[in-house]
Every structure is written in C-alpha cells, then in structure tokens.
Scaffold this active site. Structure first.
Site, mmCIF file in Angstrom:
data_model
loop_
_atom_site.group_PDB
_atom_site.id
_atom_site.type_symbol
_atom_site.label_atom_id
_atom_site.label_comp_id
_atom_site.label_asym_id
_atom_site.label_seq_id
_atom_site.Cartn_x
_atom_site.Cartn_y
_atom_site.Cartn_z
ATOM 1 N N LYS A 118 -5.508 7.992 1.332
ATOM 2 C CA LYS A 118 -5.817 8.115 2.758
ATOM 3 C C LYS A 118 -6.426 6.794 3.190
ATOM 4 O O LYS A 118 -7.476 6.387 2.692
ATOM 5 C CB LYS A 118 -6.796 9.274 3.032
ATOM 6 N N GLU A 158 2.066 7.101 -4.394
ATOM 7 C CA GLU A 158 0.996 8.080 -4.624
ATOM 8 C C GLU A 158 1.308 9.056 -5.754
ATOM 9 O O GLU A 158 2.398 9.621 -5.831
ATOM 10 C CB GLU A 158 0.721 8.862 -3.336
#
Length: 411
Positions: free
Chosen positions: A229, A213
């Site tokens: 997410k 990420e």
C-alpha cells in the site's frame, strides 16, 4: 522454455525476474500439462475439496484462487459480468515441472523422458516478440468524472463509519481483440519486470501478470505476507528527483496510513491460524523500487499452529487485505456495489503448493487477462481509498499502474 510450454493447454510459468529476496525459493518455476485437475466455483466446501485433492495426489499443485471465492467464505454474492471466464478455483498436478536458477535447469516429470524434454526445449525456436499489438481499442469501464464521483461516494461511507479503507478498482477492456499472449508476456516482462510475474494458460484463457506483490508464503511452519500500500511515480531520467520521490513516499502520511491499516488487517488474519504471540511485523513501510513506481511494502509473519492444516491458512486470509480494505466483509460489499465488473482472477492469486506442504502465492495485479475464444481483453487498476484521498490523485495513480500495460498493448 516459455515457447515450449505454450504448446500445452494448461501451463504456468512463475518468474521472480531475478529480484533478490531471502524469501524467494525459486528463480523460475514452470509447470506444463495437466495429469489431474480440480475446477470449482465458489462455495463453502471449496478449500476442503482442495485439501482432499492435495492429499489424494500428494504432489506439486499449481493453479489459482479467484477473488470471488469470497462468496463461499462470507455471505456475499457477485452479480456483475465476467468477460474472461476463469473458474473461481483451478489447480492441477503438472506433467512436467522445470526449475530454473542461474545457469542450472532441473526437470521433473511423471513418466516423461527428462533428456527428451530438455532436448525439445533447446530445439524450440525463440519466439519473435511483437513489441506492439496492433488494432486494439481500449475502453475505460468508467469515464473519469464517474470514477471521481465514486471515490467521493466511498469517502462518505468512510465518514459514516462503514469502513476505514477500501480498495477500489476500475476496468479497461477491449472486444474482438486478437493478440499473441506469449509476445505480450515477454514484452510486459521486459517493460515492467516484477518479482511475482506469471504466464498462466488454462485452455484458451490467459493471464499475463507483472505483479510486485506476495499474498502468502508458507515455509516450514512460518507464514509470510507482504502487502503493498503506497505508490509513487519514478523519475528514472533524473536520479536526484527519483530519490526525492522515494523519500516523499516514505514520509507520506496518507500512504503510511493506508499501509498500517492493511498491516493490521493481515496481522488479524494471521492470528486466526498462528500460534498466539508469534505474529509480528518484520518490516514496516519498506520502500522498494520497480521500473515504473516506488512501492511501500511491509512484511508480516507468524508461526502456523500445529493443530491448523496449512490449507486453512489460505482459507482464513483470502481475499488478501491489500485488495479489499478494512473491515474486510463490509468493504467487499461496497466493492460489489460500486465496481462495474466481476474481478475474477484479478486480485486473486496464482501460485504453487509443494509435496512438503509449503506454498507461495502472488497477488494478481498489473495483469492482462484475455479470452482467446471471445476476443475479450481486460486489465484493471485500483488504489486504496481513505477519507483523506484526493480523487484526482487516485485516478492518476490508477493510470500510472496501468501505464506499462497500455504501452505493451500499443494503446
């Protein structure tokens, strides 16, 4: 190259693991040794001090932002223990910077002989990688039933309207651990290659990171954030089943709900520092495949306002929404209440700032932390909790995210 840089007390190796991306400027970056450094604990003046340090030296900076910087950005406190001991903020001007791309290596250094550095690297023996670290006993900070009860308690907070989503993490740890951090790094990179991987050493404290990420990138006057997410297990032994898993993630109402909430939070954070109307969602619900999991990743961007210093982009967006939840301040209070240990550098960020005022920072997840002085080893795993979360499913998601680390540690 990694073995060569490990001789320095301070070093940072950032590796994109050859993942293709239009936003990736470097394949690998290595920063070895420290000429000047700045070390700070949380306080209201942390980012102004970092700005002063940057402007004084006008050079490359490498380092980290710890999660608990939040205590200087909001009226918050952290009273839990921290077994690793990284400072809340540390940045340094490196002695040697090496850029690696394909078959090209570029060496920059202050006062050092570039050819000598290259010859030293080429003469450095390739380390023998230990596929397993022996004798480690990993303990969960929370037992399974206790974790499930915490999730149910958090869902009651959501029902009462205290928050919409909260990222809750649990720690796994070992004491009196003796490991070879470099071997662990190479093993984890092989088992779980990810585009924001890092090997970060600060004296005898280590971060071995296999993060997928990006927290925040600045290129010119553009800011980019790519929150994750949504996680679904891969089935690499069965291609048809793996494709179905990918499709299930894309169509999952729960994961879409989590993702869109954090996208809205990122949009709100960027709007504080970006030109009005410039914040946009470049990609929503993108599905990306990594060795162990499929991930739902969105991309949000905006144009930094001319009257805003680039350092304020970090100050107004940290900590990242994917590791907190919404609304940010309230969920950080709940994180402090329900988690058992301080996050420290975990769910913080490691990255670099260039002399041209560009930067790129990851999200420190899927990571092993190790204090070589005390023998304390730690890794954490978390997930986004909503009212519709299944506590059992969230527990299994944490174990899935920690699977590659446990395998590398032989646990």
């Amino acid at each position: 190259m990694l073995n060569w840089c490990n001789q320095f007390n301070i070093c940072c190796f950032l590796d994109s693991q050859q993942y293709p991306s239009s936003l990736q400027r470097f394949e690998c970056l290595l920063a070895a040794g420290s000429i000047h450094s700045l070390q700070l604990q949380a306080g209201a003046d942390v980012f102004p001090q970092l700005r002063t340090f940057y402007e004084k030296h006008g050079d490359w900076l490498f380092g980290h932002l710890g999660y608990d910087l939040k205590n200087g950005l909001e009226p918050l406190v952290s009273e839990h223990s921290d077994g690793i001991g990284f400072p809340d903020l540390f940045f340094y001007v490196p002695e040697v910077i090496i850029q690696l791309s394909g078959d090209t290596i570029s060496i920059g250094s202050l006062g050092a002989d570039h050819d000598k550095v290259y010859q030293e690297i080429m003469a450095t023996a390739v380390p023998v990688v230990k596929t397993r670290q022996e004798g480690l006993v990993i303990h969960p900070r929370l037992e399974r039933d206790e974790y499930l009860q915490v999730i149910r308690d958090l869902q009651q907070h959501i029902l009462r309207g205290d928050c919409y989503e909260i990222n809750y993490c649990q720690e796994f740890y070992a004491t009196d651990a003796v490991i070879d951090p470099l071997s662990v790094c190479l093993s984890l990179g092989k088992a779980s290659p990810n585009p924001f991987a890092a090997y970060y050493k600060m004296n005898n404290r280590y971060l071995v990171c296999a993060s997928p990420e990006r927290y925040l990138k600045k290129e010119g006057d553009r800011l980019f954030s790519q929150p994750i997410k949504g996680t679904w297990q891969r089935d690499t032994a069965n291609q048809e089943a793996d494709v179905r898993n990918r499709e299930q993630l894309y169509h999952s109402a729960k994961d879409r709900s989590e993702n869109v909430m954090v996208v809205d939070l990122v949009r709100n954070d960027l709007s504080k520092v970006c030109t009005e109307g410039s914040v946009q969602v470049d990609e929503l619900f993108g599905i990306y495949s990594f060795p162990q999991v499929h991930q739902m990743i969105s991309t949000v961007s905006g144009q930094l306002r001319e009257d805003v210093h680039f350092m304020d982009a970090l100050r107004h967006t940290f900590p990242m929404g994917s590791m907190t939840g919404a609304p940010k301040r309230r969920v950080m209070e709940l994180i402090e209440k329900y988690e058992k240990t301080r996050r420290g550098i975990f769910s913080g960020s490691v990255g670099y700032i260039t002399p041209e005022e560009d930067f790129d920072f990851n999200v420190v997840i899927r990571s092993i932390l190790y204090n070589g002085d005390t023998g304390y080893l730690s890794f954490q795993a978390g997930s986004g909790i909503t009212f519709y979360s299944d506590p059992e499913g969230e527990y299994e998601e944490c174990l899935l995210k920690a699977a590659a680390i446990k395998k590398v540690l032989g646990a």
